[in-house]
Design an enzyme around this catalytic site. Structure first.
Site, short mmCIF file in Angstrom:
data_model
loop_
_atom_site.label_atom_id
_atom_site.label_comp_id
_atom_site.label_asym_id
_atom_site.label_seq_id
_atom_site.Cartn_x
_atom_site.Cartn_y
_atom_site.Cartn_z
N GLY B 50 0.79 -1.23 0.00
CA GLY B 50 0.00 0.00 0.00
C GLY B 50 0.82 1.27 0.00
CB CYS B 51 4.17 2.21 0.64
SG CYS B 51 3.69 1.93 2.34
CD GLN B 52 4.07 7.06 -5.87
OE1 GLN B 52 5.15 7.62 -5.85
NE2 GLN B 52 2.97 7.69 -6.23
#
Lengths: 417, 140
Positions: B50-52
């Protein structure tokens, strides 16, 4: 009835153009002026488009192609007029224009319906794409391959960002049934020689599709001149609303293709035993279409056509050159596609600086760019990066925007090193 | 100091920065100061979803207290995760599980950071709590 406004040619002036885009005068994070350089993701909309949509709902909204009341007839006329405006814009006939949700749906429609039309003959055949395709021009073809037993061939990208045309020549042989290629890469900004590639496809007896999502706004398009069987683009990158796109299909090919989805309007008669389909392009527009979208798109094209396209191209070209030269002056800069002419798009990585950090800090300074893989993960792998920063311009971009970008970028790099 | 008190302290610290530049300079400095991450744990199983950017989070438990190590290829995210570790390192699983879940918004990160970055931070917090939950179950 909505305006069929007269076309007046005016000298091009990006600064005065901006007055027609209300969003460009807004601020972000309090009072920081917005510097919008994410035009390859989506363009902003001029008042002519915003007003046309409002006018449509105020005066002419009714379902199209159904029933004969006055407003319905007017809405139908506007919707079909939009089709003819689009056709004129890309050098096609009206019956060759299918309205879609956007580029992605256009490619999926072609992949699905064309593969159904070809049926079992695709087993053992090949489909050619390039290493610089957007996921939207990769995944639908992988799905076709899975379904039919065809295989995917990928034209290599050179280190300088150009397509390896020699490799293309060896790949596009008589076993190839379809060639699907991007016109202007959304990541590199490189323009591919689609005329040559479509002619290779034709010589091999293959069908061809050109993904014009990025090219449609940066250069005049004539589909007959390109020589493709299909051409797809989205309205929203062309100053038009989101949720409307265009599929051009050569009339004789579209006529042979089966429907993509079933539903209202795409039929001539339905019984529980048998349904006969309507003619193209209506056959491919099941259900109530995006009427405001089509009308907004026509308004965008009409508005765009009031500008002198050659002056817009010159303006964008000059800005591109300046943007590239500004970027190159930064220490540790690596441009993706260093050897190409960038069609308003520059993708880059800076040594020791993560693209995400860059995006966050530029955003704080009002500069909107895109960071990430740009839905081109194979191309990222090709250049050995996981993400890049991408800045992209539009007709309303000015030198002041690039000044602000340059200043913010230098400040950002200083903070991160 | 409890986690709660630490959050309040951190909140004040953040509010004291006069502008975005100082705020981020602080986050970046905290990130640069994060203890070196054991390369053995640069594996997908330790990646936070869920992190870029890429974020790895590893944990261990010693004497009933949880120790986190983290790494990221992006500096700002690394700073944010380092701030979280300041709150949660050397706490018991129970303390971590009881920490308020609205801490991302309470720290004012939502107004300082855009939505997707706040989401990334929320993902890290979720992962920290999941580790704590796992340790609390092992103990029981």
């Amino acid at each position: 009835m909505i305006n069929t406004q007269t076309i007046v040619r005016e000298p091009f002036n990006a600064q005065s153009l901006r007055a027609q885009f209300p969003i460009l005068s807004r601020t972000v994070h309090g009072s920081v002026p917005l510097v919008y350089l994410d035009n390859a993701a989506t363009s902003q909309k001029p008042l002519a488009v915003i007003n046309a949509i409002a006018e449509y709902y105020k005066h002419s909204n009714a379902n199209v192609h159904r029933g004969g009341h006055a407003v319905g007839a007017e809405a139908t006329a506007l919707y079909e007029d939009a089709r003819s405006v689009v056709a004129g814009f890309i050098g096609a006939q009206q019956n060759e224009i299918v309205f879609t949700k956007g580029t992605t749906e256009g490619i999926n429609l072609v992949a699905s319906s064309w593969a159904t039309m070809m049926g079992s003959s695709l087993r053992g055949r090949s489909i050619v794409i390039t290493e610089m395709e957007h996921h939207a021009n990769i995944v639908p073809w992988q799905m076709v391959c899975e379904r039919t037993g065809a295989s995917l061939r990928v034209i290599r990208v050179n280190e300088d960002g150009t397509l390896d045309l020699e490799h293309a020549k060896t790949l596009i042989d008589e076993t190839v049934s379809f060639v699907s290629i991007v016109h202007v890469s959304n990541t590199l900004g490189v323009t591919n020689d689609v005329r040559v590639l479509c002619s290779m496809a034709r010589d091999a007896g293959a069908f061809s599709l050109v993904d014009g999502a990025q090219s449609i706004v940066h250069q005049p398009i004539n589909v007959k001149d390109i020589g493709c069987d299909f051409f797809v683009f989205s309205g929203h990158k062309l100053y038009a609303p989101t949720g409307i796109g265009v599929l051009y299909g050569r009339a004789d090919v579209l006529e042979k293709m089966p429907p993509y989805q079933g539903g209202g309007a795409m039929i001539t008669s339905v019984t529980f035993e048998h349904t006969s389909y309507n003619d193209a392009p209506i056959r491919f527009e099941a259900g109530t279409p995006n009427m405001e979208g089509a009308i907004g798109l026509a308004a965008a094209i009409r508005w765009f056509s009031t500008l002198d396209r050659s002056l817009v191209c010159e303006h964008e070209h000059a800005l591109s050159l300046r943007m590239i030269s500004d970027l190159k002056s930064i220490d540790g800069m690596r441009l993706l596609g260093p050897g190409v002419e960038h069609a308003g798009i520059a993708s880059f990585v800076i040594e020791g600086v993560h693209a995400q950090d860059l995006g966050i800090l530029l955003d704080e300074q009002g500069v909107a760019i895109r960071t990430g893989h740009h839905c081109t993960m194979p191309l990222m792998r090709r250049f050995g990066v996981t993400s890049t920063a991408r800045a992209s311009i539009a007709a309303y971009t000015t030198d002041q925007d690039l000044d602000a970008f340059s200043t913010a970028l230098l400040r950002t790099v200083r903070m991160l090193r | 100091m409890t986690i709660e008190q630490n959050i309040t302290k951190m909140q004040h610290e953040f509010d004291s920065f006069p502008d975005w530049e100082e705020r981020y300079a602080h986050i970046i400095a905290v990130g640069k100061g994060l203890a070196p991450y054991n390369e053995e744990y640069l594996k997908d199983e330790f990646k936070v979803k869920g992190c870029q950017s890429q974020v790895w989070l590893h944990s261990s438990i010693n004497g009933g207290r949880v120790r986190f190590e983290a790494e990221s290829d992006a500096l700002i995210v690394k700073g944010l995760v380092a701030l979280l570790l300041r709150l949660f390192n050397d706490r018991t699983p129970k303390e971590i599980l009881e920490a308020p879940v609205d801490l991302v918004s309470r720290l004012g990160f939502e107004q300082h950071l855009s939505q997707n970055r706040a989401n990334g931070l929320a993902s890290m917090l979720k992962q920290i709590k999941l580790y704590a939950l796992a340790y609390s179950m092992v103990k029981a």
